[in-house]
Design an enzyme around this catalytic site. Structure first.
Site, PDB file in Angstrom:
ATOM      1  N   ASN A 143     -13.376  15.841 -18.675  1.00 25.38           N
ATOM      2  CA  ASN A 143     -12.776  16.545 -19.807  1.00 25.38           C
ATOM      3  C   ASN A 143     -12.969  18.059 -19.675  1.00 25.38           C
ATOM      4  O   ASN A 143     -12.088  18.842 -20.034  1.00 25.38           O
ATOM      5  CB  ASN A 143     -13.387  16.066 -21.134  1.00 25.38           C
ATOM      6  CG  ASN A 143     -13.029  14.607 -21.433  1.00 25.38           C
ATOM      7  OD1 ASN A 143     -13.868  13.828 -21.852  1.00 25.38           O
ATOM      8  ND2 ASN A 143     -11.786  14.229 -21.209  1.00 25.38           N
ATOM      9  N   LYS A 194     -18.272  11.760 -17.914  1.00 27.38           N
ATOM     10  CA  LYS A 194     -16.941  11.840 -18.522  1.00 27.38           C
ATOM     11  C   LYS A 194     -16.657  13.264 -18.993  1.00 27.38           C
ATOM     12  O   LYS A 194     -15.530  13.754 -18.897  1.00 27.38           O
ATOM     13  CB  LYS A 194     -16.815  10.859 -19.688  1.00 27.38           C
ATOM     14  CG  LYS A 194     -15.371  10.772 -20.170  1.00 27.38           C
ATOM     15  CD  LYS A 194     -15.115   9.631 -21.116  1.00 27.38           C
ATOM     16  CE  LYS A 194     -13.606   9.511 -21.345  1.00 27.38           C
ATOM     17  NZ  LYS A 194     -13.296   8.771 -22.558  1.00 27.38           N
ATOM     18  N   GLY A 197      -9.626   4.748 -33.001  1.00 26.37           N
ATOM     19  CA  GLY A 197     -10.135   3.923 -34.088  1.00 26.37           C
ATOM     20  C   GLY A 197      -9.178   2.781 -34.385  1.00 26.37           C
ATOM     21  O   GLY A 197      -9.594   1.644 -34.665  1.00 26.37           O
ATOM     22  N   SER A 241      -5.583  14.779 -23.188  1.00 21.89           N
ATOM     23  CA  SER A 241      -5.478  14.794 -24.658  1.00 21.89           C
ATOM     24  C   SER A 241      -5.549  16.205 -25.240  1.00 21.89           C
ATOM     25  O   SER A 241      -4.891  16.494 -26.242  1.00 21.89           O
ATOM     26  CB  SER A 241      -6.578  13.930 -25.263  1.00 21.89           C
ATOM     27  OG  SER A 241      -7.844  14.437 -24.886  1.00 21.89           O
ATOM     28  N   ASN A 271     -15.835  11.401 -27.412  1.00 23.94           N
ATOM     29  CA  ASN A 271     -16.069  12.184 -26.199  1.00 23.94           C
ATOM     30  C   ASN A 271     -16.928  13.378 -26.566  1.00 23.94           C
ATOM     31  O   ASN A 271     -16.976  13.786 -27.730  1.00 23.94           O
ATOM     32  CB  ASN A 271     -14.739  12.717 -25.655  1.00 23.94           C
ATOM     33  CG  ASN A 271     -14.007  11.673 -24.826  1.00 23.94           C
ATOM     34  OD1 ASN A 271     -14.599  10.739 -24.305  1.00 23.94           O
ATOM     35  ND2 ASN A 271     -12.712  11.866 -24.698  1.00 23.94           N
TER      36      ASN A 271
HETATM   37  P1  NAD Z   1      -7.030  11.148 -33.168  1.00 23.41           P
HETATM   38  O1  NAD Z   1      -6.631  12.578 -33.235  1.00 23.41           O
HETATM   39  O2  NAD Z   1      -5.966  10.160 -32.881  1.00 23.41           O
HETATM   40  O3  NAD Z   1      -7.766  10.730 -34.515  1.00 23.41           O
HETATM   41  C1  NAD Z   1      -8.926  11.401 -34.953  1.00 23.41           C
HETATM   42  C2  NAD Z   1      -8.791  11.673 -36.444  1.00 23.41           C
HETATM   43  O4  NAD Z   1      -7.780  12.675 -36.665  1.00 23.41           O
HETATM   44  C3  NAD Z   1      -8.374  10.454 -37.259  1.00 23.41           C
HETATM   45  O5  NAD Z   1      -9.106  10.466 -38.463  1.00 23.41           O
HETATM   46  C4  NAD Z   1      -6.903  10.707 -37.514  1.00 23.41           C
HETATM   47  O6  NAD Z   1      -6.423  10.090 -38.691  1.00 23.41           O
HETATM   48  C5  NAD Z   1      -6.860  12.209 -37.641  1.00 23.41           C
HETATM   49  N1  NAD Z   1      -5.528  12.746 -37.353  1.00 23.41           N
HETATM   50  C6  NAD Z   1      -4.776  12.512 -36.243  1.00 23.41           C
HETATM   51  N2  NAD Z   1      -3.592  13.150 -36.338  1.00 23.41           N
HETATM   52  C7  NAD Z   1      -3.594  13.809 -37.514  1.00 23.41           C
HETATM   53  C8  NAD Z   1      -2.652  14.636 -38.182  1.00 23.41           C
HETATM   54  N3  NAD Z   1      -1.476  14.933 -37.639  1.00 23.41           N
HETATM   55  N4  NAD Z   1      -2.995  15.136 -39.394  1.00 23.41           N
HETATM   56  C9  NAD Z   1      -4.186  14.854 -39.948  1.00 23.41           C
HETATM   57  N5  NAD Z   1      -5.122  14.067 -39.370  1.00 23.41           N
HETATM   58  C10 NAD Z   1      -4.827  13.551 -38.171  1.00 23.41           C
HETATM   59  O7  NAD Z   1      -8.203  11.071 -32.076  1.00 23.41           O
HETATM   60  P2  NAD Z   1      -8.501   9.964 -30.964  1.00 23.41           P
HETATM   61  O8  NAD Z   1      -7.600  10.185 -29.824  1.00 23.41           O
HETATM   62  O9  NAD Z   1      -8.558   8.639 -31.600  1.00 23.41           O
HETATM   63  O10 NAD Z   1      -9.945  10.410 -30.484  1.00 23.41           O
HETATM   64  C11 NAD Z   1     -11.144  10.111 -31.214  1.00 23.41           C
HETATM   65  C12 NAD Z   1     -12.323  10.393 -30.282  1.00 23.41           C
HETATM   66  O11 NAD Z   1     -12.247   9.510 -29.144  1.00 23.41           O
HETATM   67  C13 NAD Z   1     -12.344  11.799 -29.703  1.00 23.41           C
HETATM   68  O12 NAD Z   1     -13.666  12.228 -29.522  1.00 23.41           O
HETATM   69  C14 NAD Z   1     -11.670  11.625 -28.350  1.00 23.41           C
HETATM   70  O13 NAD Z   1     -12.036  12.633 -27.419  1.00 23.41           O
HETATM   71  C15 NAD Z   1     -12.217  10.267 -27.948  1.00 23.41           C
HETATM   72  N6  NAD Z   1     -11.418   9.510 -26.979  1.00 23.41           N
HETATM   73  C16 NAD Z   1     -10.057   9.460 -27.070  1.00 23.41           C
HETATM   74  C17 NAD Z   1      -9.344   8.705 -26.154  1.00 23.41           C
HETATM   75  C18 NAD Z   1      -7.843   8.542 -26.238  1.00 23.41           C
HETATM   76  O14 NAD Z   1      -7.249   7.991 -25.323  1.00 23.41           O
HETATM   77  N7  NAD Z   1      -7.192   8.957 -27.310  1.00 23.41           N
HETATM   78  C19 NAD Z   1     -10.028   8.014 -25.132  1.00 23.41           C
HETATM   79  C20 NAD Z   1     -11.417   8.070 -25.103  1.00 23.41           C
HETATM   80  C21 NAD Z   1     -12.104   8.825 -26.019  1.00 23.41           C
END
Ligand code: NAD
Length: 311
Positions: free
Chosen positions: A191, A187, A12, A259, A105
């Protein structure tokens, strides 16, 4: 266009930052208080291909969104298990015409989205961009990627194409897909093999690929995904998919820990397994298709979450 990013973790933040740099009006909405505070105090900070970048963006706690403000486009980037809560919390900022693009995902998100958003406003996508969270307010953004997306509602192709163009104007390299479910399944096969297997075996992708049983395990899992997809009239090409999964052993990416490994083993966070292999198990049960490998992998990841007291 007023855009909100609902779920401003690693991905995000990437989308929020790139859209803001593209000159758009972007608001972040998230549920992690420490992250929100850090962004409010210091801006969103990124190691962006080796350069330190920071942007100041409005950021809101999801349980406190202001329902007098409506967005044109909401891009969802929660983890799968946070999706329903996010949609419930942001109801107030969704107007009658607000388009909601889900880029998570995993499988089965449309069913959840439909409980909160009219079908004609739902768009589903898949992205090859990546991102990492380094701590509250800080992300690491390396490399290049792409987005594919499609409308879920009937006759909304033009809207989907407009969203793709809009994302591309900020360098997100998005395109319209006429079969997004195929891309999402494709994808999910990566995963559904690399994520859970490296996590359970405690190894990186290349180390797994070098084992004598890797190929046979991958073939079994991909066949289960294909058997379930077939019931949904999505015909996965198993041999192409096995090759696609096995490209993860390529020296350029072999030392990567997926991840799920990072979330569970390194950070003791719960995984998205119920929306990957677990979704195949549930669908398999519903359709009368046996999925023994996905059943076992889902149960073992849950056991590992319990052993590590993942949150
Ligand atoms: P993320 O864990 O970074 O964030 C997701 C949510 O979790 C956010 O609201 C974040 O603020 C919260 N969060 C993260 N760490 C936290 C903590 N320590 N305590 C409390 N809240 C916390 O997830 P992401 O990697 O951005 O993934 C989001 C979606 O995108 C998932 O479905 C993932 O599979 C997909 N995705 C990720 C990637 C990647 O490279 N990271 C790539 C493609 C798709």
């Amino acid at each position: 266009v007023k855009v909100a990013i609902a779920g401003a973790g690693a991905m995000g933040s990437r989308f929020g930052m790139m859209l803001a740099q593209g000159g758009n009006d972007v608001t972040l909405i998230d549920g992690w208080l420490a992250h929100i505070k850090a962004i409010q105090e210091n801006g969103l900070q990124a190691n962006y291909n080796g350069k330190n970048v920071s942007v100041h963006l409005p950021v809101k706690l999801q349980s406190e969104v202001d329902s007098t403000e409506k967005f044109d486009l909401v891009i969802i980037f929660t983890k799968s298990m946070q999706l329903a809560q996010m949609l419930s919390d942001i109801q107030g900022v969704l107007g009658q015409k607000t388009k909601v693009l889900c880029l998570l995902n995993g499988l089965g998100h449309v069913e959840t989205l439909e409980k909160y958003v009219p079908r004609e406003n739902i768009f589903l996508g898949n992205t090859m961009w990546t991102a990492g969270l380094e701590g509250p307010g800080k992300v690491k953004l390396f490399g290049f990627g792409s987005v594919e997306l499609q409308n879920v509602g009937e006759r909304k192709e033009e809207d989907a194409k407009q969203i793709a163009d809009f994302l591309s104007q900020s360098g997100l390299n998005a395109s319209y897909s006429d079969n997004i479910l195929y891309s999402i399944y494709r994808k999910a096969c990566v995963n559904g093999t690399m994520n859970c297997l490296t996590t359970l075996l405690d190894c990186n992708m290349g180390q797994f690929g070098a084992t004598s049983t890797a190929h046979q395990i991958v073939v079994k899992i991909v066949n289960e995904f294909a058997a379930v997809a077939k019931v949904e009239k999505i015909n996965l090409d198993v041999s192409e998919l096995v090759k696609h999964v096995e490209s993860c052993y390529d020296p350029s990416v072999a030392d990567h820990y997926p991840s799920m490994y990072q979330d569970l083993i390194q950070n003791k966070r719960k995984t998205e397994i119920d929306y990957i292999n677990g979704a195949i198990s549930r669908k398999g049960q519903k359709y009368g298709v046996p999925t023994p490998y996905c059943d076992l992998l889902t149960a073992m990841i849950h056991a590992k979450e319990e052993l590590l007291e993942a949150k």
